[in-house]
Design a protein around this motif. Structure first.
Motif, mmCIF file in Angstrom:
data_model
loop_
_atom_site.group_PDB
_atom_site.id
_atom_site.type_symbol
_atom_site.label_atom_id
_atom_site.label_comp_id
_atom_site.label_asym_id
_atom_site.label_seq_id
_atom_site.Cartn_x
_atom_site.Cartn_y
_atom_site.Cartn_z
ATOM 1 N N ILE A 191 70.790 33.260 64.392
ATOM 2 C CA ILE A 191 70.908 34.520 63.648
ATOM 3 C C ILE A 191 71.018 35.717 64.605
ATOM 4 O O ILE A 191 70.352 35.783 65.643
ATOM 5 N N ARG A 198 69.965 38.786 64.435
ATOM 6 C CA ARG A 198 68.760 39.558 64.711
ATOM 7 C C ARG A 198 67.812 38.807 65.645
ATOM 8 O O ARG A 198 66.945 39.418 66.277
ATOM 9 N N ASP A 199 67.980 37.479 65.757
ATOM 10 C CA ASP A 199 67.134 36.705 66.675
ATOM 11 C C ASP A 199 67.664 36.739 68.106
ATOM 12 O O ASP A 199 66.883 36.749 69.064
ATOM 13 N N GLU A 240 71.451 44.404 56.015
ATOM 14 C CA GLU A 240 70.693 43.145 56.120
ATOM 15 C C GLU A 240 71.620 41.937 56.247
ATOM 16 O O GLU A 240 71.332 40.992 56.973
ATOM 17 N N GLN A 241 72.748 41.976 55.542
ATOM 18 C CA GLN A 241 73.687 40.862 55.629
ATOM 19 C C GLN A 241 74.244 40.743 57.046
ATOM 20 O O GLN A 241 74.381 39.633 57.578
ATOM 21 N N LYS A 245 72.748 41.792 59.820
ATOM 22 C CA LYS A 245 71.662 41.362 60.699
ATOM 23 C C LYS A 245 71.377 39.871 60.553
ATOM 24 O O LYS A 245 70.934 39.212 61.502
ATOM 25 N N ASN A 246 71.607 39.342 59.361
ATOM 26 C CA ASN A 246 71.342 37.918 59.110
ATOM 27 C C ASN A 246 72.580 37.043 59.309
ATOM 28 O O ASN A 246 72.530 35.833 59.057
#
Length: 286
Positions: free
Chosen positions: A16, A18-19, A146-147, A149-150
């Protein structure tokens, strides 16, 4: 050597955005921002081979495909390493790594490479480690929510032309064919056609494999009273010794070339598909 079925491509869990780039958490959702180039934070995902628990490969290849659904490109370079856990330590599997040197486009870009499995040992459960660089968006602003980032990418792993010298695996059906000859003792008298008055043909088999099979044996020099060439079939159970097949040869004929005083034989062994069972085999099995 024993063959394994091809491994159908299977994907890891997603890596992901954001990770691998924690700084994206500092960007407010609903804003436009340019992502700078950065070094990927190495991330590890588990992966399980469903068809073996361990395998020492004599040949074959693993095909690794990166499917990038992130909002940013990947690479270059991008390094994928396969790891194993031994006695609590996480170790690299020697020879099991691949580097992608081209940029993999954002939003469904792909790249494929392969690892030669010759002389590589793999456990059934591995870890897939991804590290490397990302060029960011090259100064172009993209919409972050959010989409975004994911969003992420996956590594899909498949295998082909797999042969093993040792494995604990699901063993598909395969055939082994052999032939040979038994020479008669040299003699001034040559046998061309001999009618057998009495006697027995005894075939004995010891199976030192944890794998069952069936064997077909033919002896073209031996004809039954109707003139048919001798053949017989036996079931061979796993780890079973002194399997015996006996044929009364009364009325059979032994037919040979006067210049080749030998009895020819042929056999083929068809192993039984182990299905969902894991079978331990080694190249020293017999």
């Amino acid at each position: 050597l024993m063959s394994l079925n091809d491994i159908e491509p299977t994907a890891t869990d997603p890596f992901i955005f954001r990770d691998i780039y924690p700084e994206i958490e500092d960007v407010n959702n609903g804003t436009m921002v340019a992502i700078p180039s950065f070094e990927l934070m190495p991330i590890v995902k588990p992966f399980t081979f469903e068809d073996f628990e361990s395998a020492e490969f004599s040949q074959g290849s693993l095909e690794l495909t990166i499917n990038n659904s992130m909002v940013i490109p990947l690479g270059s370079p991008l390094l994928i390493e396969l790891l194993q856990v031994l006695l609590g330590d996480t170790l690299n599997i020697p020879g099991a790594s691949i580097e992608f040197d081209d940029v993999i486009d954002a939003n469904n870009g792909t790249a494929t490479g392969s690892i030669d499995l010759t002389d590589i040992s793999l456990p059934g459960e591995i870890l897939v480690k991804v590290s490397g660089n990302c060029q960011g968006t090259s100064g172009i602003e993209i919409f972050i929510d959010e989409q975004a980032k994911n969003s992420g990418f996956v590594v899909s792993i498949g295998g082909s032309e797999l042969e093993v010298s040792e494995a604990n695996a699901k063993i598909p059906q395969q055939s082994i064919e052999e032939s040979g000859a038994i020479s008669l003792e040299p003699d001034s008298n040559k046998v061309v056609n001999a009618l057998i008055e009495n006697g027995q043909l005894i075939i004995e088999i010891d199976n030192y494999m944890d794998l069952s099979s069936a064997i077909n044996i033919s002896i073209p020099n031996l004809e039954d009273p109707e003139g048919n060439l001798f053949s017989t079939s036996l079931d061979i159970l796993s780890n079973t010794f002194e399997i015996t097949n006996q044929t009364d040869l009364a009325g059979y004929s032994l037919v040979m070339d006067p210049n080749d005083q030998s009895v020819q034989y042929n056999y083929d062994v068809l192993t039984i598909d182990s299905g969902e069972d894991f079978i331990l085999i080694t190249s020293n099995d017999s």
